[in-house]
Design a protein around this motif. Structure first.
Motif, PDB file in Angstrom:
ATOM      1  N   ARG A  24       0.836  -1.199   0.000  1.00 35.90           N
ATOM      2  CA  ARG A  24       0.000   0.000   0.000  1.00 35.90           C
ATOM      3  C   ARG A  24       0.874   1.254   0.000  1.00 35.90           C
ATOM      4  NH1 ARG A  24      -1.722   3.836   3.163  1.00 35.90           N
ATOM      5  NH2 ARG A  24      -0.661   3.060   5.006  1.00 35.90           N
ATOM      6  N   LEU A  25       1.920   1.255   0.805  1.00 27.62           N
ATOM      7  CA  LEU A  25       2.820   2.405   0.838  1.00 27.62           C
ATOM      8  C   LEU A  25       3.520   2.600  -0.505  1.00 27.62           C
ATOM      9  CD1 LEU A  25       4.400   2.026   4.397  1.00 27.62           C
ATOM     10  CD2 LEU A  25       2.763   3.749   3.629  1.00 27.62           C
ATOM     11  N   ARG A  26       3.934   1.487  -1.139  1.00 30.62           N
ATOM     12  CA  ARG A  26       4.568   1.584  -2.453  1.00 30.62           C
ATOM     13  C   ARG A  26       3.612   2.198  -3.466  1.00 30.62           C
ATOM     14  NH1 ARG A  26       5.555  -3.830  -2.964  1.00 30.62           N
ATOM     15  NH2 ARG A  26       6.754  -4.235  -1.123  1.00 30.62           N
ATOM     16  N   GLU A  27       2.354   1.748  -3.439  1.00 25.77           N
ATOM     17  CA  GLU A  27       1.376   2.263  -4.395  1.00 25.77           C
ATOM     18  C   GLU A  27       1.119   3.752  -4.177  1.00 25.77           C
ATOM     19  OE1 GLU A  27      -1.112  -1.922  -4.903  1.00 25.77           O
ATOM     20  OE2 GLU A  27      -2.061  -0.178  -3.969  1.00 25.77           O
ATOM     21  N   THR A  28       0.985   4.158  -2.927  1.00 28.88           N
ATOM     22  CA  THR A  28       0.752   5.584  -2.678  1.00 28.88           C
ATOM     23  C   THR A  28       1.962   6.405  -3.092  1.00 28.88           C
ATOM     24  OG1 THR A  28       1.488   5.341  -0.387  1.00 28.88           O
ATOM     25  CG2 THR A  28      -0.891   5.213  -0.803  1.00 28.88           C
ATOM     26  N   LYS A  29       3.155   5.862  -2.864  1.00 30.44           N
ATOM     27  CA  LYS A  29       4.375   6.577  -3.268  1.00 30.44           C
ATOM     28  C   LYS A  29       4.446   6.691  -4.790  1.00 30.44           C
ATOM     29  CE  LYS A  29       9.314   6.692  -2.373  1.00 30.44           C
ATOM     30  NZ  LYS A  29      10.438   6.008  -1.727  1.00 30.44           N
TER      31      LYS A  29
END
Length: 145
Positions: free
Chosen positions: A125-130
């Motif tokens: 999820r953090l990768r996608e938001t980044k």
């Protein structure tokens, strides 16, 4: 043994004599008063019980809300970020912490796997938001015609 029997018979005789005297001395006015008091008690008792239950329910709800608010206020998700520790893959009984629950090998293994999955989902999820933020930055520089 005779003393106990004498005391019991004396108490029984006094109780029955006093009870008979109480009801024998009642005048019609006192009977009416007794019936009215008992009747009001029987009529009001269910309402008093409901009132008490409602007050108790409000008290329990307030305590639950306070404890929930206190639990939320103690640790925020931002404080937990980066502090999650994945237990090692050891299944030795000696390595188990004494303060934790006494789990079996399979339960500890399932718990480790669940924590790993949760961490992977959070990292994804953090990768996608980044990536979305980077795409927005790139779109600023693209020339739209």
């Amino acid at each position: 043994m005779d003393g106990i029997v004498n005391i019991a018979s004396t108490v029984g005789n006094r109780f029955s004599t006093n009870l008979k005297a109480t009801f024998a001395d009642l005048t019609p006015e006192k009977w009416i008063r007794l019936v009215i008091i008992a009747g009001f008690y029987l009529l009001l008792r269910p309402y008093l019980i409901k009132l008490g239950a409602r007050a108790q329910m409000k008290s329990h709800e307030q305590e639950a809300a306070e404890s929930e608010a206190a639990a939320k206020a103690k640790i925020s998700p931002n404080e937990l970020r980066g502090r999650v520790e994945v237990p090692e893959d050891t299944d030795d009984e000696d390595d188990a912490k004494a303060s934790g629950p006494d789990w079996g090998k399979k339960a500890r293994r399932r718990q480790r796997e669940m924590i790993k999955k949760m961490l992977e989902v959070e990292e994804q999820r953090l990768r996608e938001t980044k990536e979305e933020e980077e795409d927005k930055d790139i779109e600023e520089y693209l020339v739209k015609e």
